[in-house]
Write an enzyme that holds these catalytic residues in place. Structure first.
Site, PDB file in Angstrom:
ATOM      1  N   CYS A   2      23.715  12.037  70.987  1.00 13.29           N
ATOM      2  CA  CYS A   2      24.671  13.098  71.280  1.00 13.29           C
ATOM      3  C   CYS A   2      24.400  13.641  72.687  1.00 13.29           C
ATOM      4  O   CYS A   2      23.334  13.411  73.243  1.00 13.29           O
ATOM      5  CB  CYS A   2      24.519  14.227  70.283  1.00 13.29           C
ATOM      6  SG  CYS A   2      24.554  13.668  68.581  1.00 13.29           S
ATOM      7  N   ARG A  27      27.485   9.363  75.638  1.00 16.85           N
ATOM      8  CA  ARG A  27      26.387   9.447  74.668  1.00 16.85           C
ATOM      9  C   ARG A  27      26.877   9.598  73.236  1.00 16.85           C
ATOM     10  O   ARG A  27      26.106   9.466  72.287  1.00 16.85           O
ATOM     11  CB  ARG A  27      25.488  10.643  74.994  1.00 16.85           C
ATOM     12  CG  ARG A  27      24.845  10.573  76.343  1.00 16.85           C
ATOM     13  CD  ARG A  27      24.071  11.835  76.616  1.00 16.85           C
ATOM     14  NE  ARG A  27      22.857  11.881  75.822  1.00 16.85           N
ATOM     15  CZ  ARG A  27      21.685  11.431  76.225  1.00 16.85           C
ATOM     16  NH1 ARG A  27      21.550  10.932  77.419  1.00 16.85           N
ATOM     17  NH2 ARG A  27      20.638  11.509  75.445  1.00 16.85           N
ATOM     18  N   TRP A  80      27.606  12.088  68.159  1.00 15.40           N
ATOM     19  CA  TRP A  80      27.571  10.749  67.571  1.00 15.40           C
ATOM     20  C   TRP A  80      26.996  10.965  66.184  1.00 15.40           C
ATOM     21  O   TRP A  80      25.829  11.277  66.024  1.00 15.40           O
ATOM     22  CB  TRP A  80      26.692   9.825  68.407  1.00 15.40           C
ATOM     23  CG  TRP A  80      26.698   8.404  67.950  1.00 15.40           C
ATOM     24  CD1 TRP A  80      27.575   7.432  68.316  1.00 15.40           C
ATOM     25  CD2 TRP A  80      25.765   7.781  67.061  1.00 15.40           C
ATOM     26  NE1 TRP A  80      27.249   6.240  67.692  1.00 15.40           N
ATOM     27  CE2 TRP A  80      26.149   6.424  66.923  1.00 15.40           C
ATOM     28  CE3 TRP A  80      24.642   8.218  66.351  1.00 15.40           C
ATOM     29  CZ2 TRP A  80      25.459   5.517  66.114  1.00 15.40           C
ATOM     30  CZ3 TRP A  80      23.949   7.324  65.545  1.00 15.40           C
ATOM     31  CH2 TRP A  80      24.367   5.987  65.440  1.00 15.40           C
ATOM     32  N   ASN A 106      20.560  17.459  69.189  1.00 17.07           N
ATOM     33  CA  ASN A 106      20.581  15.995  69.277  1.00 17.07           C
ATOM     34  C   ASN A 106      19.322  15.517  68.572  1.00 17.07           C
ATOM     35  O   ASN A 106      18.237  15.992  68.871  1.00 17.07           O
ATOM     36  CB  ASN A 106      20.573  15.585  70.756  1.00 17.07           C
ATOM     37  CG  ASN A 106      20.498  14.082  70.932  1.00 17.07           C
ATOM     38  OD1 ASN A 106      20.728  13.324  69.987  1.00 17.07           O
ATOM     39  ND2 ASN A 106      20.169  13.650  72.128  1.00 17.07           N
ATOM     40  N   GLY A 107      19.463  14.613  67.606  1.00 16.99           N
ATOM     41  CA  GLY A 107      18.292  14.113  66.879  1.00 16.99           C
ATOM     42  C   GLY A 107      18.529  14.144  65.384  1.00 16.99           C
ATOM     43  O   GLY A 107      19.667  14.286  64.928  1.00 16.99           O
ATOM     44  N   GLU A 497      23.269 -12.500  75.368  1.00 18.59           N
ATOM     45  CA  GLU A 497      23.854 -11.336  76.037  1.00 18.59           C
ATOM     46  C   GLU A 497      25.389 -11.444  76.055  1.00 18.59           C
ATOM     47  O   GLU A 497      26.084 -10.451  75.836  1.00 18.59           O
ATOM     48  CB  GLU A 497      23.271 -11.218  77.459  1.00 18.59           C
ATOM     49  CG  GLU A 497      23.806 -10.121  78.331  1.00 18.59           C
ATOM     50  CD  GLU A 497      23.610  -8.710  77.775  1.00 18.59           C
ATOM     51  OE1 GLU A 497      22.943  -8.525  76.760  1.00 18.59           O
ATOM     52  OE2 GLU A 497      24.190  -7.784  78.374  1.00 18.59           O
ATOM     53  N   LYS A 501      27.889  -8.707  74.393  1.00 19.03           N
ATOM     54  CA  LYS A 501      28.939  -8.028  75.163  1.00 19.03           C
ATOM     55  C   LYS A 501      30.277  -8.142  74.435  1.00 19.03           C
ATOM     56  O   LYS A 501      31.000  -7.181  74.294  1.00 19.03           O
ATOM     57  CB  LYS A 501      29.108  -8.620  76.569  1.00 19.03           C
ATOM     58  CG  LYS A 501      28.035  -8.347  77.571  1.00 19.03           C
ATOM     59  CD  LYS A 501      27.959  -6.926  78.055  1.00 19.03           C
ATOM     60  CE  LYS A 501      27.103  -6.063  77.164  1.00 19.03           C
ATOM     61  NZ  LYS A 501      25.711  -5.964  77.416  1.00 19.03           N
ATOM     62  N   GLU A 504      30.355  -6.013  71.093  1.00 17.11           N
ATOM     63  CA  GLU A 504      30.377  -4.554  71.139  1.00 17.11           C
ATOM     64  C   GLU A 504      31.661  -3.974  71.711  1.00 17.11           C
ATOM     65  O   GLU A 504      32.071  -2.896  71.306  1.00 17.11           O
ATOM     66  CB  GLU A 504      29.136  -3.972  71.824  1.00 17.11           C
ATOM     67  CG  GLU A 504      28.989  -4.273  73.283  1.00 17.11           C
ATOM     68  CD  GLU A 504      27.718  -3.668  73.872  1.00 17.11           C
ATOM     69  OE1 GLU A 504      27.225  -2.655  73.381  1.00 17.11           O
ATOM     70  OE2 GLU A 504      27.224  -4.228  74.863  1.00 17.11           O
ATOM     71  N   HIS A 520      21.547 -27.598  63.586  1.00 21.78           N
ATOM     72  CA  HIS A 520      20.755 -27.164  62.436  1.00 21.78           C
ATOM     73  C   HIS A 520      21.524 -26.139  61.601  1.00 21.78           C
ATOM     74  O   HIS A 520      20.914 -25.406  60.823  1.00 21.78           O
ATOM     75  CB  HIS A 520      19.416 -26.595  62.905  1.00 21.78           C
ATOM     76  CG  HIS A 520      18.580 -27.610  63.618  1.00 21.78           C
ATOM     77  ND1 HIS A 520      17.914 -28.621  62.973  1.00 21.78           N
ATOM     78  CD2 HIS A 520      18.360 -27.805  64.945  1.00 21.78           C
ATOM     79  CE1 HIS A 520      17.287 -29.374  63.862  1.00 21.78           C
ATOM     80  NE2 HIS A 520      17.556 -28.903  65.066  1.00 21.78           N
ATOM     81  N   LYS A 619      25.735   5.369  74.220  1.00 20.49           N
ATOM     82  CA  LYS A 619      25.050   4.761  75.355  1.00 20.49           C
ATOM     83  C   LYS A 619      23.544   4.787  75.186  1.00 20.49           C
ATOM     84  O   LYS A 619      22.850   3.838  75.507  1.00 20.49           O
ATOM     85  CB  LYS A 619      25.442   5.506  76.634  1.00 20.49           C
ATOM     86  CG  LYS A 619      24.840   4.941  77.895  1.00 20.49           C
ATOM     87  CD  LYS A 619      25.396   3.576  78.185  1.00 20.49           C
ATOM     88  CE  LYS A 619      24.751   2.933  79.388  1.00 20.49           C
ATOM     89  NZ  LYS A 619      24.984   1.468  79.392  1.00 20.49           N
TER      90      LYS A 619
HETATM   91  O1  M6R Z   1      18.767   2.295  77.256  1.00 20.81           O
HETATM   92  P1  M6R Z   1      18.220   1.033  76.683  1.00 20.81           P
HETATM   93  O2  M6R Z   1      18.200  -0.095  77.653  1.00 20.81           O
HETATM   94  O3  M6R Z   1      16.873   1.227  76.047  1.00 20.81           O
HETATM   95  O4  M6R Z   1      19.228   0.643  75.535  1.00 20.81           O
HETATM   96  C1  M6R Z   1      19.016  -0.435  74.685  1.00 20.81           C
HETATM   97  C2  M6R Z   1      20.266  -0.789  73.927  1.00 20.81           C
HETATM   98  O5  M6R Z   1      20.686   0.284  73.145  1.00 20.81           O
HETATM   99  C3  M6R Z   1      21.404  -1.205  74.861  1.00 20.81           C
HETATM  100  O6  M6R Z   1      21.038  -2.257  75.688  1.00 20.81           O
HETATM  101  C4  M6R Z   1      22.640  -1.624  74.034  1.00 20.81           C
HETATM  102  O7  M6R Z   1      22.373  -2.788  73.323  1.00 20.81           O
HETATM  103  C5  M6R Z   1      23.847  -1.796  74.949  1.00 20.81           C
HETATM  104  N1  M6R Z   1      24.992  -1.159  74.372  1.00 20.81           N
HETATM  105  C6  M6R Z   1      24.206  -3.217  75.182  1.00 20.81           C
HETATM  106  O8  M6R Z   1      25.311  -3.366  76.000  1.00 20.81           O
END
Ligand code: M6R
Length: 624
Positions: A2, A27, A80, A106-107, A497, A501, A504, A520, A619
């Site tokens: 958050c 966030r 969030w 937040n938490g 990766e 991408k 998400e 496999h 984020k």
């Molecule tokens: O801030 P961080 O690099 O520690 O975050 C890790 C993941 O939460 C972050 O890379 C997440 O997977 C992204 N949304 C990927 O695009």
């Protein structure tokens, strides 16, 4: 997860809070709210809205436009959801039953059920399903008992709490006063001229427009913030702590889209410039043309770094993928064994950590709860903690013994792009520097690799130049329900990766695989409907990946291949081809990942999705 903002001063609080919430919206964005008060008022006004901050802004502007009151103290939150669905009633700020206090959080308060039962026994009633409302009632309980001393009540309440928090509390009876506290969730306090006003944020982005003097609150610290006075910092046991004021250096233009339709696209295009920043002052070319890598972390901790026989990389998500590339770089160049661990798993196992090990934590935000907990565990066991972080002054940066900032500037798009290439650049420089120091790499190869690394930004520009072609290509793939991404060696983490991408931001299921693993199992999925992205740049396994592509083609899979410029062999097999300039094998990910990012971006845009704020994501993941 958050976002929290706070303001106390002499200006209208609402516009400052709303602007800050817009900046922190990455966030969390399922609901938002603000609480406001001012001199001479007998209540705290709370406004909440489901969905984006823009919805809240409309409400607040409509209400305040008519009131004519000067509301100079306030707190705000963009949520969030953890406990309780996204709704107005569950949105923050939460008011205590007495109406005396409002709080943003937040938490996660882990023992909130037990506390709720105890408070119910004292007559407290609850409107929402949130752990946060329990916390404000708990503070209220102590506040009423101790003669309305807010800082003391916060400390009394937090001593009963198990969990993680960053909170800001305001009180009806004392406008001009805020109390903030944190444990395992970030909180920054910005100090205005001569203490005439204070700004609070989950990170520095909402503050830097107003001040560069900040205090990063430490774990289990409480800040008593009163207009016109110095901030008082105390520990949970109410002993006083030092006020550590730092200067924050932040490029405010990074917080706008700069003419791009989305932050993600802007951040993709920034990469050549960003990785130049990652290298600036670190790769130095002398007058004789020879390169040297200068990393202050290596100067200060050289003995420990070059003595290490085992490195453990901990990270999550995209940063974990960068870690997989780091493993290959360090093992190949330095001949030091490396394990790459999901921080979330590592922290709950009994990992074998030797005091001579180096634990590298990779994190864009520097606030990921699992990564932070993983390094705390490793630190207890005596390992050297090395942070590779973007966010300056973040918790992981501060918890690390040493490290290297990636310096790619604030990353706002939820899908990480420039942080990945910044992390890989830093891992490459670190591997080269260690290899050079321990002599595991010949001087000629060291020089050749440095020279090539310095050329990468220019080569990235060439890949980015194919954006329109990739945009056109993406039209054909919006129908897909599944995607496979295949790569080998350094391109295997790039395949992972690419799949992440796409998942998400476009909500298409995608899997990344080492290409040879296809037969496999995953090959059973291949039919004429299945797009398969094959990263087939020139390297020693090139002909093997061509065989893997043939296997896919004979099952009618639709191949989109990433190849080295001038490649003709793959063109004969693949339906579509994207070229990347030739480079050294270990540097290929810095180029081959760009088409992955652009493809995911365009597919998501074509599907009409919000690429910067995909559903259910935030984020920075500050809860476990
Ligand atoms: O801030 P961080 O690099 O520690 O975050 C890790 C993941 O939460 C972050 O890379 C997440 O997977 C992204 N949304 C990927 O695009």
């Amino acid at each position: 997860m958050c976002g929290i903002v706070g303001y106390v001063g002499h200006k209208e609080a609402a516009p400052i809070l709303l602007k800050g919430l817009h900046q922190l919206e990455y966030r969390g964005y399922d609901s938002a709210g603000v609480a406001l008060t001012g001199e001479g008022l007998s209540s705290i006004s709370v406004f909440k809205a489901k969905g984006k901050v823009a919805n809240l802004e409309e409400k607040v502007n409509a209400a305040l436009g008519k009131s004519g009151q000067m509301l100079t103290t306030g707190i705000g939150h963009t949520r969030w959801a953890t406990h309780g669905e996204p709704s107005e009633v569950n949105a923050h700020p939460h008011l205590s039953m007495s109406g005396d206090l409002a709080l943003v959080h937040n938490g996660i308060i882990e023992n909130y059920q037990l506390l709720k039962e105890q408070l119910s026994g004292h007559g407290y009633e609850f409107k929402s399903e949130t752990d946060t409302e329990v916390l404000v009632q708990l503070i209220d309980y102590f506040y009423q008992k101790n003669g309305k001393n807010l800082a003391k009540a916060v400390s009394q309440a937090l001593n009963k709490v198990i969990g993680a928090y960053a909170i800001v509390v305001m009180e009806r009876n004392d406008p001009g006063h805020l109390v903030a506290a944190r444990k395992a969730s970030p909180l920054v306090i910005g100090i205005g001229e001569e203490n005439s006003e204070f700004f609070i944020g989950s990170d520095a982005s909402p503050l830097v427009e107003y001040t560069h003097k900040v205090v990063y609150l430490e774990d289990e610290q409480i800040a008593d913030i009163r207009m016109g006075e110095d901030v008082e910092i105390m520990n949970l046991d109410e002993t006083s702590a030092d006020l550590n004021i730092k200067d924050v250096d932040f490029d405010i233009s990074a917080l706008s889209k700069g003419g791009y339709p989305h932050f993600m696209l802007k951040e993709i295009f920034e990469q050549p410039h960003c990785i130049k920043n990652s290298m600036r002052g670190r790769i130095i070319q002398h007058e004789n043309g020879l390169y040297e890598i200068k990393l202050s972390a290596l100067t200060n901790f050289k003995a420990k770094l070059i003595r290490a026989r085992h490195v453990i990389i901990v990270a999550c998500g995209t940063s974990w993928h960068a870690g997989l590339i780091g493993k290959q770089l360090i093992e190949e160049m330095c001949r030091i064994s490396v394990d790459v661990e999901y921080a979330s798993e590592f922290r709950y196992r009994k990992p074998v950590i030797d005091k001579d090990d180096v634990v590298i934590a990779i994190s864009q935000s520097g606030e990921t709860a699992d990564t932070l907990a993983a390094i705390q565990l490793a630190k207890e066991q005596g390992a050297l903690i090395f942070g590779i972080v973007n966010s300056v002054g973040s918790s992981i940066a501060r918890e690390s013994d040493t490290g290297i900032y990636i310096h790619v500037g604030p990353e706002i798009g939820v899908a990480s792009t420039k942080a990945f290439t910044g992390q890989v650049t830093v891992l490459t420089m670190l591997s080269l520097a260690i290899a050079n120091a321990i002599g595991s790499m010949g001087e000629e190869e060291f020089q050749r690799t440095c020279e090539e690394l310095v050329r990468i930004p220019q080569k990235m520009e060439k890949v980015l130049g194919q954006n329109e072609t990739i945009e056109r290509m993406s039209n054909k793939f919006t129908y897909a329900k599944n995607f496979l991404y295949l790569g080998r060696g350094y391109n295997y983490p790039v395949a992972l990766e690419g799949a992440l991408k796409l998942k998400e931001i476009s909500y298409i299921h995608a899997e990344g695989y080492p290409a040879a693993e296809m037969k496999h199992g995953p090959i059973a999925l291949v039919d004429e409907e299945m797009p398969i992205v094959c990263i087939a740049t020139h390297h020693h396994l090139y002909h093997k990946i061509i065989s893997n592509m043939q296997e896919v083609k004979s099952r009618k899979g639709r191949i989109l291949a990433i190849v080295t410029e001038g490649d003709e062999e793959v063109k004969a097999i693949a339906e579509d081809v994207i070229e990347v300039p030739a480079t050294q094998n270990c540097l290929v990910p810095l180029l081959s990942v760009l088409p992955m990012q652009m493809l995911a971006y365009h597919v998501a845009v074509k599907k009409g999705l919000n690429v910067d704020m995909p559903r259910n994501l935030a984020k920075s993941v500050t809860v476990e």
